[in-house]
Design a protein around this motif. Structure first.
Motif, PDB file in Angstrom:
ATOM      1  N   ALA A   1     121.189  25.497  22.605  1.00 46.90           N
ATOM      2  CA  ALA A   1     121.109  26.916  22.247  1.00 46.90           C
ATOM      3  C   ALA A   1     122.492  27.521  22.052  1.00 46.90           C
ATOM      4  N   LEU A   2     122.720  28.095  20.877  1.00 51.89           N
ATOM      5  CA  LEU A   2     123.905  28.917  20.634  1.00 51.89           C
ATOM      6  C   LEU A   2     123.502  30.343  20.972  1.00 51.89           C
ATOM      7  N   GLY A   3     123.760  30.757  22.199  1.00 50.12           N
ATOM      8  CA  GLY A   3     123.285  32.066  22.605  1.00 50.12           C
ATOM      9  C   GLY A   3     124.102  32.668  23.731  1.00 50.12           C
ATOM     10  N   LEU A   4     123.917  33.973  23.909  1.00 47.64           N
ATOM     11  CA  LEU A   4     124.535  34.722  24.991  1.00 47.64           C
ATOM     12  C   LEU A   4     123.432  35.428  25.772  1.00 47.64           C
ATOM     13  N   PRO A   5     123.627  35.646  27.070  1.00 48.11           N
ATOM     14  CA  PRO A   5     122.600  36.338  27.857  1.00 48.11           C
ATOM     15  C   PRO A   5     122.278  37.697  27.252  1.00 48.11           C
ATOM     16  N   GLY A   6     120.989  37.993  27.148  1.00 48.95           N
ATOM     17  CA  GLY A   6     120.579  39.269  26.572  1.00 48.95           C
ATOM     18  C   GLY A   6     119.071  39.369  26.483  1.00 48.95           C
ATOM     19  N   THR A   7     118.598  40.603  26.292  1.00 46.86           N
ATOM     20  CA  THR A   7     117.168  40.871  26.201  1.00 46.86           C
ATOM     21  C   THR A   7     116.797  41.179  24.765  1.00 46.86           C
ATOM     22  N   TRP A   8     115.750  40.553  24.276  1.00 41.79           N
ATOM     23  CA  TRP A   8     115.286  40.790  22.912  1.00 41.79           C
ATOM     24  C   TRP A   8     114.680  42.186  22.792  1.00 41.79           C
ATOM     25  N   PRO A   9     114.940  42.900  21.689  1.00 36.50           N
ATOM     26  CA  PRO A   9     114.353  44.229  21.494  1.00 36.50           C
ATOM     27  C   PRO A   9     112.824  44.209  21.534  1.00 36.50           C
ATOM     28  N   SER A  10     112.239  43.130  20.989  1.00 38.18           N
ATOM     29  CA  SER A  10     110.791  42.934  21.036  1.00 38.18           C
ATOM     30  C   SER A  10     110.538  41.440  21.139  1.00 38.18           C
ATOM     31  N   PRO A  11     109.463  41.027  21.798  1.00 38.26           N
ATOM     32  CA  PRO A  11     109.218  39.586  21.979  1.00 38.26           C
ATOM     33  C   PRO A  11     109.014  38.879  20.635  1.00 38.26           C
ATOM     34  N   PRO A  12     109.591  37.703  20.457  1.00 38.26           N
ATOM     35  CA  PRO A  12     109.353  36.924  19.229  1.00 38.26           C
ATOM     36  C   PRO A  12     107.875  36.570  19.113  1.00 38.26           C
ATOM     37  N   ALA A  13     107.386  36.504  17.873  1.00 36.12           N
ATOM     38  CA  ALA A  13     105.968  36.255  17.651  1.00 36.12           C
ATOM     39  C   ALA A  13     105.621  34.776  17.703  1.00 36.12           C
ATOM     40  N   ASP A  14     106.591  33.902  17.485  1.00 38.54           N
ATOM     41  CA  ASP A  14     106.274  32.481  17.414  1.00 38.54           C
ATOM     42  C   ASP A  14     106.257  31.844  18.805  1.00 38.54           C
ATOM     43  N   GLU A  15     105.934  30.585  18.836  1.00 40.44           N
ATOM     44  CA  GLU A  15     105.763  29.890  20.108  1.00 40.44           C
ATOM     45  C   GLU A  15     106.510  28.556  20.101  1.00 40.44           C
ATOM     46  N   GLY A  16     106.467  27.881  21.227  1.00 39.47           N
ATOM     47  CA  GLY A  16     107.001  26.525  21.315  1.00 39.47           C
ATOM     48  C   GLY A  16     108.508  26.468  21.181  1.00 39.47           C
ATOM     49  N   HIS A  17     108.972  25.642  20.237  1.00 35.56           N
ATOM     50  CA  HIS A  17     110.412  25.404  20.083  1.00 35.56           C
ATOM     51  C   HIS A  17     111.081  26.458  19.212  1.00 35.56           C
ATOM     52  N   ASP A  18     110.345  27.455  18.755  1.00 32.24           N
ATOM     53  CA  ASP A  18     110.924  28.458  17.879  1.00 32.24           C
ATOM     54  C   ASP A  18     111.595  29.549  18.699  1.00 32.24           C
TER      55      ASP A  18
ATOM     56  N   GLY B   1     116.367  33.554  28.197  1.00 28.30           N
ATOM     57  CA  GLY B   1     117.147  34.749  28.472  1.00 28.30           C
ATOM     58  C   GLY B   1     118.367  34.883  27.594  1.00 28.30           C
ATOM     59  N   LEU B   2     118.272  34.323  26.369  1.00 25.45           N
ATOM     60  CA  LEU B   2     119.413  34.312  25.458  1.00 25.45           C
ATOM     61  C   LEU B   2     119.103  35.032  24.157  1.00 25.45           C
ATOM     62  N   LEU B   3     120.129  35.644  23.597  1.00 18.71           N
ATOM     63  CA  LEU B   3     120.109  36.140  22.225  1.00 18.71           C
ATOM     64  C   LEU B   3     120.970  35.203  21.387  1.00 18.71           C
TER      65      LEU B   3
END
Length: 233
Positions: A103-120, A128-130
């Motif tokens: 994961a290329l990410g930094l700690p953060g909260t998504w504005p709204s939950p992603p709609a997809d599932e699994g590895h997406d 807990g990453l953006l």
């Protein structure tokens, strides 16, 4: 009431795509890149060793990045393009996550939950990453020539391994799209079964890391009646 037929998808149409070339210094200081092997039954580049990457998904356009792209990368991505640079960055980060579990990410909260599932994106957000785009260095662009079973307008990004959140040797969360995921010395990559375009990209990676690359991003443009090679920026 008659059922509506599903729309026919032209899989030979040119699709936007994004790829990440993850690199690190090996134990002896030599450059290494992360590669994996596509399945023998894959419609596109079967059995070839490639970098993690793939087509842009519609959901990528709605992703909020934790930070901004480097100014030069953003400007070059916008040249002769019909897609937002941030969407390409999001696609590259998602493909790396799906195919390697990194994961290329930094700690953060998504504005709204992603709609997809699994590895997406849902799996990415569950950590807990953006997605973080600050280390994406745009180094290559290529459009697949006509006559292939799949065609992509692919952008390649060089990214240092220390930008990954977590252990860069842990591929336990990877999908099964790529097998034999491993770090390989840049000088030894030609021993693998590589697509032609991957060989060209590897040469550019070597030039960039050695600081001998020519200015601008190389672009193999096969969108028209004649193949063109030019540089962006």
């Amino acid at each position: 009431m008659a059922e509506t037929a599903a729309p026919v998808v032209d899989k030979t149409a040119i699709r936007h795509a994004a790829t990440i070339v993850l690199w690190r210094s090996g134990a002896q200081g030599q450059a290494q890149v992360l590669m994996g092997q596509r399945g023998a039954a894959a419609a596109f580049m079967p059995s070839k060793y490639v970098f993690p990457g793939g087509a842009v998904d519609p959901a990528d356009a709605d992703v909020t990045l934790a930070d901004t792209l480097p100014a030069a990368t953003r400007a070059q991505l916008a040249m002769d393009a019909t897609i937002a640079p941030e969407t390409l960055a999001a696609a590259a980060i998602r493909e790396l996550w799906e195919e390697t579990g990194l994961a290329l990410g930094l700690p953060g909260t998504w504005p709204s939950p992603p709609a997809d599932e699994g590895h997406d994106w849902a799996g990415f957000a569950a950590r807990g990453l953006l997605p973080s785009a600050q280390h994406l260095h745009f180094i290559f662009r290529a459009i697949t020539p006509p006559g292939r079973p799949r065609r992509f307008d692919a952008r390649f990004f060089l990214v240092p391994a220390d930008a990954v959140a977590g252990d860069v040797n842990d591929f336990s969360a990877a999908s099964d799209e790529l097998s034999h995921l491993h770090w390989i010395d840049l000088a030894e990559t030609r021993s693998l079964d590589l697509p032609f375009i991957t060989e060209v990209v590897l040469a550019e990676v070597a030039a960039v890391l050695a600081d001998t690359s020519t200015a601008g991003v190389p672009f193999f443009d096969n969108s028209g009646p004649r193949p063109l090679f030019r540089r962006l920026g």
